[in-house]
Design a protein around this motif. Sequence first.
Motif, PDB file in Angstrom:
ATOM      1  N   MET A   1     -55.895  -4.760  46.559  1.00 45.08           N
ATOM      2  CA  MET A   1     -57.098  -3.841  46.345  1.00 45.08           C
ATOM      3  C   MET A   1     -57.393  -4.425  44.938  1.00 45.08           C
ATOM      4  SD  MET A   1     -57.721  -0.016  46.232  1.00 45.08           S
ATOM      5  CE  MET A   1     -59.341   0.703  45.811  1.00 45.08           C
ATOM      6  N   LYS A   2     -58.671  -4.634  44.657  1.00 47.93           N
ATOM      7  CA  LYS A   2     -59.336  -5.074  43.562  1.00 47.93           C
ATOM      8  C   LYS A   2     -59.695  -3.751  42.678  1.00 47.93           C
ATOM      9  CE  LYS A   2     -62.535  -8.141  41.036  1.00 47.93           C
ATOM     10  NZ  LYS A   2     -63.514  -9.269  41.230  1.00 47.93           N
ATOM     11  N   THR A   3     -59.027  -3.831  41.618  1.00 55.40           N
ATOM     12  CA  THR A   3     -59.621  -2.650  40.799  1.00 55.40           C
ATOM     13  C   THR A   3     -60.845  -2.588  40.104  1.00 55.40           C
ATOM     14  OG1 THR A   3     -57.170  -2.302  40.421  1.00 55.40           O
ATOM     15  CG2 THR A   3     -58.713  -0.945  38.879  1.00 55.40           C
ATOM     16  N   PRO A   4     -61.830  -1.765  40.284  1.00 52.48           N
ATOM     17  CA  PRO A   4     -63.157  -1.921  39.643  1.00 52.48           C
ATOM     18  C   PRO A   4     -63.208  -1.687  38.293  1.00 52.48           C
ATOM     19  CG  PRO A   4     -63.009   0.170  40.965  1.00 52.48           C
ATOM     20  CD  PRO A   4     -61.786  -0.781  41.220  1.00 52.48           C
ATOM     21  N   LYS A   5     -63.806  -2.452  37.525  1.00 55.51           N
ATOM     22  CA  LYS A   5     -64.012  -2.210  36.087  1.00 55.51           C
ATOM     23  C   LYS A   5     -64.874  -0.971  35.757  1.00 55.51           C
ATOM     24  CE  LYS A   5     -64.977  -4.355  31.559  1.00 55.51           C
ATOM     25  NZ  LYS A   5     -65.728  -5.669  30.936  1.00 55.51           N
ATOM     26  N   ILE A   6     -64.118   0.056  35.034  1.00 54.92           N
ATOM     27  CA  ILE A   6     -64.666   1.296  34.600  1.00 54.92           C
ATOM     28  C   ILE A   6     -64.997   1.261  33.248  1.00 54.92           C
ATOM     29  CG2 ILE A   6     -64.435   3.674  34.611  1.00 54.92           C
ATOM     30  CD1 ILE A   6     -62.555   3.392  36.923  1.00 54.92           C
ATOM     31  N   LYS A   7     -66.174   1.532  32.597  1.00 54.90           N
ATOM     32  CA  LYS A   7     -66.630   1.654  31.431  1.00 54.90           C
ATOM     33  C   LYS A   7     -65.665   2.779  30.642  1.00 54.90           C
ATOM     34  CE  LYS A   7     -70.748   2.574  28.195  1.00 54.90           C
ATOM     35  NZ  LYS A   7     -70.122   3.615  27.884  1.00 54.90           N
ATOM     36  N   ASN A   8     -65.302   2.391  29.347  1.00 52.56           N
ATOM     37  CA  ASN A   8     -64.432   3.559  28.718  1.00 52.56           C
ATOM     38  C   ASN A   8     -65.399   4.690  28.174  1.00 52.56           C
ATOM     39  OD1 ASN A   8     -62.168   1.750  28.840  1.00 52.56           O
ATOM     40  ND2 ASN A   8     -62.344   1.120  26.981  1.00 52.56           N
ATOM     41  N   LYS A   9     -64.919   5.800  28.115  1.00 54.46           N
ATOM     42  CA  LYS A   9     -65.602   6.747  27.721  1.00 54.46           C
ATOM     43  C   LYS A   9     -65.432   6.950  26.068  1.00 54.46           C
ATOM     44  CE  LYS A   9     -65.759  10.055  31.741  1.00 54.46           C
ATOM     45  NZ  LYS A   9     -65.294  11.455  32.135  1.00 54.46           N
ATOM     46  N   GLN A  10     -66.445   7.829  25.507  1.00 50.97           N
ATOM     47  CA  GLN A  10     -66.183   7.979  24.017  1.00 50.97           C
ATOM     48  C   GLN A  10     -65.959   9.332  23.884  1.00 50.97           C
ATOM     49  OE1 GLN A  10     -70.109   6.456  22.790  1.00 50.97           O
ATOM     50  NE2 GLN A  10     -69.448   4.523  21.958  1.00 50.97           N
ATOM     51  N   PHE A  11     -64.819   9.706  23.180  1.00 58.76           N
ATOM     52  CA  PHE A  11     -64.190  10.995  22.777  1.00 58.76           C
ATOM     53  C   PHE A  11     -64.347  10.799  21.252  1.00 58.76           C
ATOM     54  CE2 PHE A  11     -62.314   9.467  26.766  1.00 58.76           C
ATOM     55  CZ  PHE A  11     -62.295  10.786  27.442  1.00 58.76           C
ATOM     56  N   ALA A  12     -64.577  12.050  20.624  1.00 56.70           N
ATOM     57  CA  ALA A  12     -64.461  12.606  19.470  1.00 56.70           C
ATOM     58  C   ALA A  12     -63.464  13.695  19.197  1.00 56.70           C
ATOM     59  CB  ALA A  12     -65.816  12.971  18.841  1.00 56.70           C
ATOM     60  N   ILE A  13     -62.525  13.601  18.414  1.00 54.93           N
ATOM     61  CA  ILE A  13     -61.490  14.414  18.229  1.00 54.93           C
ATOM     62  C   ILE A  13     -61.674  14.932  16.777  1.00 54.93           C
ATOM     63  CG2 ILE A  13     -59.104  15.159  18.041  1.00 54.93           C
ATOM     64  CD1 ILE A  13     -60.123  13.554  20.654  1.00 54.93           C
ATOM     65  N   ILE A  14     -61.959  16.324  16.616  1.00 57.95           N
ATOM     66  CA  ILE A  14     -62.125  17.106  15.257  1.00 57.95           C
ATOM     67  C   ILE A  14     -60.965  17.970  15.109  1.00 57.95           C
ATOM     68  CG2 ILE A  14     -63.451  18.634  14.139  1.00 57.95           C
ATOM     69  CD1 ILE A  14     -65.975  17.818  16.145  1.00 57.95           C
ATOM     70  N   GLY A  15     -60.294  17.471  14.337  1.00 56.24           N
ATOM     71  CA  GLY A  15     -59.180  18.220  13.774  1.00 56.24           C
ATOM     72  C   GLY A  15     -57.915  17.622  13.997  1.00 56.24           C
ATOM     73  N   LEU A  16     -57.151  17.078  13.092  1.00 57.40           N
ATOM     74  CA  LEU A  16     -55.938  16.118  13.263  1.00 57.40           C
ATOM     75  C   LEU A  16     -54.572  16.650  13.211  1.00 57.40           C
ATOM     76  CD1 LEU A  16     -57.558  12.935  12.057  1.00 57.40           C
ATOM     77  CD2 LEU A  16     -57.559  13.600  14.444  1.00 57.40           C
ATOM     78  N   GLY A  17     -54.348  17.968  13.447  1.00 57.46           N
ATOM     79  CA  GLY A  17     -53.110  18.557  13.398  1.00 57.46           C
ATOM     80  C   GLY A  17     -52.299  17.895  14.599  1.00 57.46           C
ATOM     81  N   ARG A  18     -51.380  18.800  14.988  1.00 54.75           N
ATOM     82  CA  ARG A  18     -50.537  18.146  16.115  1.00 54.75           C
ATOM     83  C   ARG A  18     -51.048  17.986  17.377  1.00 54.75           C
ATOM     84  NH1 ARG A  18     -44.905  21.511  16.892  1.00 54.75           N
ATOM     85  NH2 ARG A  18     -44.734  20.651  14.377  1.00 54.75           N
ATOM     86  N   PHE A  19     -52.035  19.004  17.535  1.00 55.72           N
ATOM     87  CA  PHE A  19     -52.740  18.865  19.081  1.00 55.72           C
ATOM     88  C   PHE A  19     -53.635  17.823  18.863  1.00 55.72           C
ATOM     89  CE2 PHE A  19     -56.263  20.394  21.458  1.00 55.72           C
ATOM     90  CZ  PHE A  19     -55.710  20.360  22.852  1.00 55.72           C
ATOM     91  N   GLY A  20     -54.601  17.863  17.915  1.00 58.37           N
ATOM     92  CA  GLY A  20     -55.680  16.805  17.784  1.00 58.37           C
ATOM     93  C   GLY A  20     -55.102  15.645  17.742  1.00 58.37           C
ATOM     94  N   SER A  21     -54.190  15.174  17.084  1.00 57.02           N
ATOM     95  CA  SER A  21     -53.572  13.751  16.867  1.00 57.02           C
ATOM     96  C   SER A  21     -52.798  13.333  17.993  1.00 57.02           C
ATOM     97  CB  SER A  21     -52.626  13.642  15.657  1.00 57.02           C
ATOM     98  OG  SER A  21     -51.590  14.551  15.734  1.00 57.02           O
ATOM     99  N   THR A  22     -52.134  14.115  18.753  1.00 59.45           N
ATOM    100  CA  THR A  22     -51.462  13.871  20.111  1.00 59.45           C
ATOM    101  C   THR A  22     -52.724  13.541  21.023  1.00 59.45           C
ATOM    102  OG1 THR A  22     -49.539  15.355  19.598  1.00 59.45           O
ATOM    103  CG2 THR A  22     -49.944  14.742  21.835  1.00 59.45           C
ATOM    104  N   VAL A  23     -53.741  14.273  21.144  1.00 59.88           N
ATOM    105  CA  VAL A  23     -54.744  13.928  22.093  1.00 59.88           C
ATOM    106  C   VAL A  23     -55.303  12.510  21.897  1.00 59.88           C
ATOM    107  CG1 VAL A  23     -56.932  14.526  23.099  1.00 59.88           C
ATOM    108  CG2 VAL A  23     -55.266  16.196  22.671  1.00 59.88           C
ATOM    109  N   ALA A  24     -55.562  12.513  20.460  1.00 62.17           N
ATOM    110  CA  ALA A  24     -56.325  11.217  19.900  1.00 62.17           C
ATOM    111  C   ALA A  24     -55.395   9.821  20.481  1.00 62.17           C
ATOM    112  CB  ALA A  24     -56.401  11.164  18.548  1.00 62.17           C
TER     113      ALA A  24
END
Length: 224
Positions: A1-24
């Motif tokens: 099965m050929k995997t279709p190309k999917i456009k990357n989403k754009q994410f903004a992470i505000i706050g780079l504590g443990r939670f924010g940096s892990t999500v990023a």
Amino acid sequence: MKTPKIKNKQFAIIGLGRFGSTVAKTLFEKGEEVLAIDIKEDAVTAAQDYCTHAVVADVTDERAFRALGIENFDVVIIAIASDLEASVLCTLTCKEIGVKKVIAKAENLKHKMVLERVGADEVVIPEMEMGEKMGARLANPLLHDIMTISSKYSIIEIELPESWEGSSLVALDIRKKYDVNVLAVERGTDVLVNFAADEPLLKGDTLLVGGSKEMLDLLQNQYN
């Protein structure tokens, strides 16, 4: 099965504590475009290794915040829960300028209620939610065994997409479409391992899905 190309989403992470940096880091490792924002220069410098762009900014300065072009991002994650005023102001501003989806971290239930009232699309309390899920898993030996002894599958959790609400596993035919298996459904604090294939899925359900990494990534990218 050929995997279709999917456009990357754009994410903004505000706050780079443990939670924010892990999500990023997680999003960046999955190939997504990530803008990391924090008021602390050292946190932003460290973030340059695990994001697309990193900037120092005071999000309580509405003019400076708007200048970042946040409205162009698909999802904004506000991870500054320790500063209630800043998280509320940031959430409110994001919705005013038209951000499609705002996910905010809260410290407690009262904080969550305030964030929801000012427009947050989703509010998470990581410590509470992790504790509830861990308790549910520990209370269900079968699910614990599936997650710890399987070497053939990668296993992920996905929140039920809105378009799937009210449909059954039979109707969705997830296995045929994506070549993955739904191993269990988490509903509140219950883990339903023997979930009936014809039972409707409900808003708030989380699916535990197993399959190849490629197909699981396809499923996540399509519905995240």
